[in-house]
Write a protein that holds these residues in place. Structure first.
Motif, PDB file in Angstrom:
ATOM      1  N   MET A   1       0.839  -1.183   0.000  1.00 15.82           N
ATOM      2  CA  MET A   1       0.000   0.000   0.000  1.00 15.82           C
ATOM      3  C   MET A   1       0.885   1.248   0.000  1.00 15.82           C
ATOM      4  SD  MET A   1      -3.123   0.796   2.520  1.00 15.82           S
ATOM      5  CE  MET A   1      -2.661   1.980   3.743  1.00 15.82           C
ATOM      6  N   HIS A   2       0.619   2.158  -0.895  1.00 13.68           N
ATOM      7  CA  HIS A   2       1.405   3.380  -1.047  1.00 13.68           C
ATOM      8  C   HIS A   2       0.751   4.506  -0.267  1.00 13.68           C
ATOM      9  CE1 HIS A   2       2.801   7.052  -3.071  1.00 13.68           C
ATOM     10  NE2 HIS A   2       3.924   6.374  -3.173  1.00 13.68           N
ATOM     11  N   GLU A   3       1.539   5.179   0.571  1.00 17.23           N
ATOM     12  CA  GLU A   3       1.009   6.305   1.346  1.00 17.23           C
ATOM     13  C   GLU A   3       0.954   7.550   0.480  1.00 17.23           C
ATOM     14  OE1 GLU A   3       2.625   7.292   5.117  1.00 17.23           O
ATOM     15  OE2 GLU A   3       2.989   5.204   5.599  1.00 17.23           O
ATOM     16  N   GLU A   4      -0.142   8.255   0.614  1.00 13.08           N
ATOM     17  CA  GLU A   4      -0.300   9.513  -0.119  1.00 13.08           C
ATOM     18  C   GLU A   4       0.547  10.591   0.550  1.00 13.08           C
ATOM     19  OE1 GLU A   4      -3.859  12.699  -0.885  1.00 13.08           O
ATOM     20  OE2 GLU A   4      -4.386  10.594  -0.653  1.00 13.08           O
ATOM     21  N   ALA A   5       1.298  11.312  -0.247  1.00 10.99           N
ATOM     22  CA  ALA A   5       2.154  12.391   0.277  1.00 10.99           C
ATOM     23  C   ALA A   5       1.283  13.574   0.702  1.00 10.99           C
ATOM     24  CB  ALA A   5       3.139  12.827  -0.797  1.00 10.99           C
ATOM     25  N   PRO A   6       1.785  14.378   1.633  1.00 13.94           N
ATOM     26  CA  PRO A   6       1.044  15.579   2.015  1.00 13.94           C
ATOM     27  C   PRO A   6       0.890  16.496   0.802  1.00 13.94           C
ATOM     28  CG  PRO A   6       2.869  15.192   3.528  1.00 13.94           C
ATOM     29  CD  PRO A   6       3.019  14.220   2.401  1.00 13.94           C
ATOM     30  N   PRO A   7      -0.169  17.304   0.759  1.00 15.91           N
ATOM     31  CA  PRO A   7      -0.340  18.233  -0.369  1.00 15.91           C
ATOM     32  C   PRO A   7       0.835  19.204  -0.467  1.00 15.91           C
ATOM     33  CG  PRO A   7      -2.175  18.402   1.214  1.00 15.91           C
ATOM     34  CD  PRO A   7      -1.223  17.409   1.753  1.00 15.91           C
ATOM     35  N   THR A   8       1.144  19.631  -1.674  1.00 17.37           N
ATOM     36  CA  THR A   8       2.309  20.504  -1.884  1.00 17.37           C
ATOM     37  C   THR A   8       2.146  21.874  -1.227  1.00 17.37           C
ATOM     38  OG1 THR A   8       1.404  21.193  -4.020  1.00 17.37           O
ATOM     39  CG2 THR A   8       3.003  19.395  -4.041  1.00 17.37           C
ATOM     40  N   TRP A   9       0.931  22.349  -1.049  1.00 11.00           N
ATOM     41  CA  TRP A   9       0.704  23.657  -0.445  1.00 11.00           C
ATOM     42  C   TRP A   9       0.910  23.628   1.066  1.00 11.00           C
ATOM     43  CZ3 TRP A   9      -2.877  23.555   3.382  1.00 11.00           C
ATOM     44  CH2 TRP A   9      -3.836  22.537   3.345  1.00 11.00           C
ATOM     45  N   LEU A  10       0.927  22.439   1.664  1.00 17.39           N
ATOM     46  CA  LEU A  10       0.933  22.325   3.124  1.00 17.39           C
ATOM     47  C   LEU A  10       2.215  22.867   3.762  1.00 17.39           C
ATOM     48  CD1 LEU A  10      -0.727  21.365   5.541  1.00 17.39           C
ATOM     49  CD2 LEU A  10       0.326  19.109   5.262  1.00 17.39           C
ATOM     50  N   ALA A  11       3.364  22.502   3.240  1.00 10.47           N
ATOM     51  CA  ALA A  11       4.627  22.915   3.862  1.00 10.47           C
ATOM     52  C   ALA A  11       4.788  24.439   3.902  1.00 10.47           C
ATOM     53  CB  ALA A  11       5.812  22.249   3.164  1.00 10.47           C
ATOM     54  N   PRO A  12       4.554  25.166   2.802  1.00 11.63           N
ATOM     55  CA  PRO A  12       4.707  26.628   2.896  1.00 11.63           C
ATOM     56  C   PRO A  12       3.707  27.293   3.852  1.00 11.63           C
ATOM     57  CG  PRO A  12       4.610  25.933   0.591  1.00 11.63           C
ATOM     58  CD  PRO A  12       4.328  24.736   1.431  1.00 11.63           C
ATOM     59  N   PHE A 140      -4.243  26.521  15.105  1.00 12.21           N
ATOM     60  CA  PHE A 140      -4.486  26.515  13.655  1.00 12.21           C
ATOM     61  C   PHE A 140      -3.537  25.576  12.918  1.00 12.21           C
ATOM     62  CE2 PHE A 140      -6.710  30.655  14.356  1.00 12.21           C
ATOM     63  CZ  PHE A 140      -7.943  30.211  13.930  1.00 12.21           C
ATOM     64  N   THR A 141      -2.307  25.469  13.362  1.00 13.99           N
ATOM     65  CA  THR A 141      -1.378  24.521  12.740  1.00 13.99           C
ATOM     66  C   THR A 141      -1.904  23.099  12.916  1.00 13.99           C
ATOM     67  OG1 THR A 141       0.506  25.976  13.124  1.00 13.99           O
ATOM     68  CG2 THR A 141       0.994  23.652  12.729  1.00 13.99           C
ATOM     69  N   PHE A 142      -2.348  22.780  14.117  1.00 12.48           N
ATOM     70  CA  PHE A 142      -2.918  21.461  14.390  1.00 12.48           C
ATOM     71  C   PHE A 142      -4.135  21.209  13.493  1.00 12.48           C
ATOM     72  CE2 PHE A 142      -5.790  18.650  16.722  1.00 12.48           C
ATOM     73  CZ  PHE A 142      -4.950  17.583  17.023  1.00 12.48           C
ATOM     74  N   LEU A 143      -5.029  22.192  13.411  1.00  9.43           N
ATOM     75  CA  LEU A 143      -6.253  22.023  12.610  1.00  9.43           C
ATOM     76  C   LEU A 143      -5.956  21.916  11.117  1.00  9.43           C
ATOM     77  CD1 LEU A 143      -8.717  24.437  14.434  1.00  9.43           C
ATOM     78  CD2 LEU A 143      -8.688  21.931  14.497  1.00  9.43           C
ATOM     79  N   ILE A 144      -5.006  22.706  10.627  1.00  7.76           N
ATOM     80  CA  ILE A 144      -4.653  22.627   9.211  1.00  7.76           C
ATOM     81  C   ILE A 144      -4.074  21.250   8.888  1.00  7.76           C
ATOM     82  CG2 ILE A 144      -3.024  23.481   7.465  1.00  7.76           C
ATOM     83  CD1 ILE A 144      -3.456  26.275   8.693  1.00  7.76           C
ATOM     84  N   LEU A 145      -3.213  20.749   9.758  1.00  8.66           N
ATOM     85  CA  LEU A 145      -2.658  19.415   9.540  1.00  8.66           C
ATOM     86  C   LEU A 145      -3.756  18.357   9.579  1.00  8.66           C
ATOM     87  CD1 LEU A 145       0.590  19.784  11.644  1.00  8.66           C
ATOM     88  CD2 LEU A 145       0.481  19.367   9.180  1.00  8.66           C
ATOM     89  N   LEU A 146      -4.692  18.517  10.497  1.00  5.40           N
ATOM     90  CA  LEU A 146      -5.802  17.569  10.602  1.00  5.40           C
ATOM     91  C   LEU A 146      -6.693  17.631   9.369  1.00  5.40           C
ATOM     92  CD1 LEU A 146      -7.289  15.528  12.435  1.00  5.40           C
ATOM     93  CD2 LEU A 146      -8.561  17.457  13.374  1.00  5.40           C
ATOM     94  N   LEU A 147      -7.065  18.832   8.951  1.00  3.03           N
ATOM     95  CA  LEU A 147      -7.949  18.980   7.791  1.00  3.03           C
ATOM     96  C   LEU A 147      -7.273  18.576   6.483  1.00  3.03           C
ATOM     97  CD1 LEU A 147      -9.756  22.316   8.710  1.00  3.03           C
ATOM     98  CD2 LEU A 147     -10.692  19.999   8.784  1.00  3.03           C
ATOM     99  N   SER A 148      -5.978  18.800   6.384  1.00  2.00           N
ATOM    100  CA  SER A 148      -5.273  18.413   5.156  1.00  2.00           C
ATOM    101  C   SER A 148      -5.196  16.905   5.009  1.00  2.00           C
ATOM    102  CB  SER A 148      -3.866  19.004   5.130  1.00  2.00           C
ATOM    103  OG  SER A 148      -3.021  18.320   6.037  1.00  2.00           O
TER     104      SER A 148
END
Length: 158
Positions: A1-12, A140-148
């Motif tokens: 099973m391949h894990e989906e990478a985090p979205p590219t917009w997330l890190a910035p 907000f960092t926690f919530l953004i990570l959760l929602l992403s």
């Protein structure tokens, strides 16, 4: 099973939040030093009134923990989180899921923010705007990570 990478917009986006928290913590550390050396006769842009006064919070006995300013813990927290993000997201070190580590890291910061906000409200009776900024960044960092990661929340905690 391949894990989906985090979205590219997330890190910035997360990096911007963490830099905001780091800046607020640095200002609070500076204010703490001014207050300790100036005896509370310090002017700050965030001294709005009795209910919102950074100097009142900085002069309280709650402004340090284990002999160190609370702001120093914030500086350490945000600098460490920023390094984790930079090294993990841009593969400087082999971190399989930087967003998972950061999710857990910020999740551990939530109780500290809650306790400090409670102390401001019920012990000091004054809020510091920069402290509220720090709490907001953590939440907000926690919530953004959760929602992403919706749809793959289990991947965040694995």
């Amino acid at each position: 099973m391949h894990e989906e990478a985090p979205p590219t917009w997330l890190a910035p986006v997360i990096s911007l939040f963490l830099l905001t928290g780091l800046g607020a913590s640095l200002y609070l550390g500076h204010l703490y030093l001014l207050v300790q050396n100036g005896g509370g006769e310090v002017d700050s842009f965030c001294n709005i009134n009795q209910a919102f006064n950074c100097v009142t919070v900085a002069t309280s006995s709650y402004s340090s923990f284990l002999g160190l300013p609370i702001a120093l813990y914030g500086i350490e927290f945000f600098a460490g989180a920023q390094l984790l993000l930079l090294f993990g997201a841009w593969r400087v070190i082999p971190v399989r899921r930087w967003d998972s580590l950061l999710f857990i890291f910020t999740g551990m910061g939530l109780p500290a923010c809650g306790v400090l906000a409670w102390i401001s409200a019920y012990r000091i009776y004054s809020f510091c705007i920069m402290c509220l900024t720090v709490y907001g960044v953590v939440v907000f960092t926690f919530l953004i990570l959760l929602l992403s990661a919706r749809g793959r929340v289990a991947a965040l905690i694995s």
